[in-house]
Design an enzyme around this catalytic site. Sequence first.
Site, PDB file in Angstrom:
ATOM      1  CG  ASP A 220       3.538 -19.367 -15.983  1.00 33.57           C
ATOM      2  OD1 ASP A 220       4.573 -19.834 -15.474  1.00 33.57           O
ATOM      3  OD2 ASP A 220       2.867 -20.002 -16.813  1.00 33.57           O
ATOM      4  CG  HIS A 243       2.653 -21.114 -11.929  1.00 34.36           C
ATOM      5  ND1 HIS A 243       2.568 -21.651 -13.192  1.00 34.36           N
ATOM      6  CD2 HIS A 243       1.384 -20.898 -11.527  1.00 34.36           C
ATOM      7  CE1 HIS A 243       1.292 -21.745 -13.542  1.00 34.36           C
ATOM      8  NE2 HIS A 243       0.547 -21.287 -12.553  1.00 34.36           N
TER       9      HIS A 243
END
Length: 396
Positions: A220, A243
Site C-alpha cells: 500500500d 502505492h
Amino acid sequence: MSYYYPKLSIITCSFFMFFASFVSALPKMFDIITYGAVPNGDITQAFTNAWNDACASNVSSKVMVPRGTFKMNGLRLKGHCKAPIEVKVDGTILGPKIPSDLKKERTWLSFSYINSFTLSGSGIFDGQGVSHPWKEDDCTKQNEACKPYNLAFNFINNSIIRGVTTKDSRGFHVNVLSCNNVTIDAFTVSAPAESINTDGLHISRSTNVSVINSKIETGDDCVSLGDGDRQITVRNVYCGPGHGISVGSLGGDPEELPLDGFTVRNCTLNGTSNGVRVKTWADKPGTMLISNLLFEDITMINVQTPIIIDQEYCPSKKCSNKNPSKIQISNVTFKNIRGTSEFEYAVVLNCSKEKPCKNVQFNNVDIKLSNGSLPLATCINVDPIEIGKTAPSCKP
Ligand SMILES: *[C@@H]1O[C@H](CO)[C@@H](O)[C@H](O)[C@H]1NC(C)=O
Ligand SMILES: *[C@@H]1O[C@H](CO)[C@@H](O)[C@H](O)[C@H]1NC(C)=O
Ligand SMILES: *[C@@H]1O[C@H](CO)[C@@H](O)[C@H](O)[C@H]1NC(C)=O
Ligand SMILES: *[C@@H]1O[C@H](CO)[C@@H](O)[C@H](O)[C@H]1NC(C)=O
Ligand SMILES: *[C@@H]1O[C@H](CO)[C@@H](O)[C@H](O)[C@H]1NC(C)=O
Ligand SMILES: *[C@@H]1O[C@H](CO)[C@@H](O)[C@H](O)[C@H]1NC(C)=O
Ligand SMILES: *[C@@H]1O[C@H](CO)[C@@H](O)[C@H](O)[C@H]1NC(C)=O
Ligand SMILES: *[C@@H]1O[C@H](CO)[C@@H](O)[C@H](O)[C@H]1NC(C)=O
Ligand SMILES: *[C@@H]1O[C@H](CO)[C@@H](O)[C@H](O)[C@H]1NC(C)=O
C-alpha cells in the site's frame, strides 16, 4: 618551569572531563536475556520487565534484544521514563501466527508517552502476515485484531528510530501519532506487493517528523499523511512496490486538523501505482486546509500515475462524488521530477469545483511514457504556474 604548568593542567583537566563525560554517558544496560528470555522462546514478559526497570532508571538506559530469533505477543510499552531510554533490537522478533492472539490490540508493539527515546539495531519485527495470507484475514466480523499494525509510536518527542526493519505486517507497518521532533533513519519496510492495506509509515497529528535514508517495499502507500501534520519531511527514500507517497485520504471527518508543510525530496518511486498523490473525499463534511507541499528531485520509474491530486477520491462504491470536496489545497510545488509513467495520463489534477487548488507550480517536470512516447496531463479546477520544462503540461 612555570611555563609548562598551565599546559599540563589543561591536558590533565580535559582528560578527566573527557573521562567523566564518557562514564556518565554510558547507559545502564537491561538485556532481556538476564530477564529470562531464551532463544526461540516468548519474550513478552522478559521485554516488559526489562522495559519497566529501564524506564524507572534515573540514568540513561538501554534495553537489549540480542541476535537470535524470539517470539512476542502484543506489547504496549509506555513512559514517561525518568531518563533517556534506548531499545536496541538486533534479533528477529516474530509476531503471533494467529492475529486474534493479540486480543483485540490494534498494534503488535507500541511505544507511547516517551521523551528522548531511541529504537536502534539491525533487528527485524516480523508480523508474519505471510504465514496467514492477507487475503484470508477475516475483517468482517468485528474482529478488530484482524489487521494489527506492526509498530506504533504515540506521543513521542525528541526521538530517533534507526536501522530496524518491519516485515510482513498484517496492517500498517508503522503508525506515528502525535509525535514531535522524531527522525526515522535507515529504516526498512519489507512486504510483498500483494499485501493489502499495509502502508509503510502513516503519520498524523505530528510535527517535525523526518523519514530519511530508508527503503519501503510494501503493498500500500509508502508513506501516508493523515490530518494535523506539520513540517514532515521524506528525504532519500526509495519506494516500490506499493502505492507511492500520499497525503490523505482527508476530508472524511469534520474534526480533522489542518495539514501544513510536507517536503518530499530526493526520492525514487519504482513500479508504484502512484508517485506523489494528494487525495480528498468528495461529498464528505471535512473542511480542513492542506498547504505548503513540496515534491522535489524525484525519480519515477514505471509509475502508473506519477503526479496526482484527486479531490474525488473514491476507491470503492461506498463513496459518492455528488457534492465536491470542501478541502482547500494551496501552495503545491512539483520541482525537478523526471522519469517514466505507465499510464497515458502522467499528471492528473482533479481539484474541487467548490475549492479550486491555489498556487500549484510545476518547475522542470519531465516525464515520458515507459514506451518513450509523450504522456498527457488532465487539469481540472486548477491553473498551475509552469516554470522551465513542463512535460506533460496542463496548458493547451
Ligand atoms: C538513582 O537511583 C538509585 C537507586 O535506584 C539511587 O541510589 C540514587 O540516589 C538515584 N540518584 C539520583 C540522582 O536520583
Ligand atoms: C511532548 O511534547 C508535547 C508538546 O510540547 C508535550 O505536551 C508532551 O507532554 C510531551 N510528551 C512527552 C512524553 O514528553
Ligand atoms: C530533536 O531531537 C533530537 C534527537 O533526539 C535532539 O538531539 C534535539 O535536541 C531535539 N531538538 C529539540 C529542539 O529539542
Ligand atoms: C526538528 O527536527 C530536526 C531534525 O531532527 C532537529 O534538528 C530540530 O531540532 C527539530 N526542531 C524542533 C523545533 O524540534
Ligand atoms: C539522493 O539519494 C541518493 C540515492 O538514495 C543518494 O545517494 C544521494 O546521496 C542523495 N543526495 C542528497 C543530496 O541527499
Ligand atoms: C526497479 O524495480 C525493478 C523491478 O523490481 C528492478 O528490477 C529495478 O532494478 C529497479 N530499479 C531501480 C533503479 O532500483
Ligand atoms: C502560500 O504561500 C505564500 C507565499 O509563500 C504564503 O504567503 C501563504 O501564506 C501560503 N498559504 C498558506 C495557506 O499557507
Ligand atoms: C505508448 O503507449 C501509449 C499509451 O499506452 C500509446 O498510446 C502509444 O501509442 C504507445 N507508443 C508507442 C510508440 O508504442
Ligand atoms: C478526473 O476527473 C475527470 C473528469 O471529472 C474524470 O473523468 C477522471 O476519471 C478523473 N480522474 C481520476 C483519477 O479521478
